[in-house]
Scaffold this active site. Sequence first.
Site, PDB file in Angstrom:
ATOM      1  N   ASN A 210      40.777  35.385  -4.043  1.00 45.26           N
ATOM      2  CA  ASN A 210      39.978  34.462  -4.401  1.00 45.26           C
ATOM      3  C   ASN A 210      38.693  35.079  -4.811  1.00 45.26           C
ATOM      4  OD1 ASN A 210      38.460  34.360  -2.066  1.00 45.26           O
ATOM      5  ND2 ASN A 210      40.408  33.820  -0.898  1.00 45.26           N
ATOM      6  N   PRO A 305      48.609  31.745   8.922  1.00 50.20           N
ATOM      7  CA  PRO A 305      48.195  31.143  10.225  1.00 50.20           C
ATOM      8  C   PRO A 305      46.579  30.927  10.008  1.00 50.20           C
ATOM      9  CG  PRO A 305      48.456  33.684  10.100  1.00 50.20           C
ATOM     10  CD  PRO A 305      49.067  33.149   8.880  1.00 50.20           C
TER      11      PRO A 305
END
Length: 398
Positions: A210, A305
């Site tokens: 990103n 997670p």
Amino acid sequence: MSLAGKRILLIVSGGIAAYKSLELVRLLRRSGCAVSAVLTAGGAHFVTPLSLQALTEEKVHADLFSLTDESEMGHIQLSRAADLVVVAPASADILAKMAHGLASDLATTLLLATDKRVLVAPAMNVRMWEHAATVANMQTLRDRHVAVVGPDEGVMACNEFGFGRLAEPAAILAAIESLLLAPTPLAGRHALVTSGPTHEPIDPVRYIANRSSGRQGHAIAGALAALGARVTLVSGPVAIPTPPGVDLVAVETAADMLAACTQALPADIAVFAAAVADWRTEAAGLKLKKTPGAAPPALALVLNPDILATIAHATPRPRLVVGFAAETHDVIAHATAKRLRKGCDWIVANDVGEGTNIMGGAENEVHLITEFGIENWPRLAKADVAARLAHRMAEVFA
Ligand code: C5P
């Protein structure tokens, strides 16, 4: 203010202003500070080793290849023994060498080898100061957290007028004091900070990532260290320098980041500024091949997670857990819900919608959401957001 017990490594480089370094040594000595002086070949044209030696009351170092110095005190030791390295005056030449990592003499070798903060006091002709090369070099040094004092504006030795005069010795002393005597309300505390993006492999050559630059997280790590905290910065791949006084653990994936964070516990403060990829793929062991005529491969995504939520429920839990919420709409509502859902104490919320130029940019406009309500902060440089946040965190431990 007293600098008693502190030691400065003072590098005197070439330039007519070098004579002012003698006054600086006098002020430092009067403030109780020990000074080791290093004179560059250029500096030696303007001040003598003898005058520096007389004022510092110590041997003056000049030659990188002095065998006696190497046996008495290796050049790395010289910078390790100091609390701060000061280059005054800093010529255009030494600033360029610092920016490019040259180690061609004792002074530049020390500057490359030091693990201490560096303060430079530039002094040169105004045209040299304004030259694109010097401007770029100064930007590089500032990005690397080199502190800068001056130069001042005025008439120069060459009779031109403009910026380039060495800052007055009293101003250099004040800059030294503010670096060395800043309050450290977080001394003895351990802060864990995550920063940057994560890279999730698709196959051995491709990954999902990103646009996070790591600027906000790195600035927070630096601001916490500046307040005296021991800081572990767990960062995904970024192209920015590690702030001074911060221990970096470089990771790639969310799984690695979680493992590094768990290993860094216990911590008093945990700040999760990383833009962790929400999903990873079941990465292929071999490069996916583009077969003519065949359909493109489908990427099956698996949930990563949640590092913040995991650490917020860890035992022992950090006393202050701070999360970030980057949203493109309904910022406050989403962030308020996120604070409760993830179990963190504070959420720093910001709008990263199109046109805000926040993700990857130099500024941030945040809302701080705590158990007491919502504070809307003005748009600030990321470094200023970090400093304000760090001070707010220090208040919790006051
Ligand atoms: O759920 P969301 O990604 O919006 O939450 C943002 C906050 O949670 C940030 O503080 C981010 O660092 C943290 N986070 C995390 N692990 C994830 C996802 C987000 O620590 N897998």
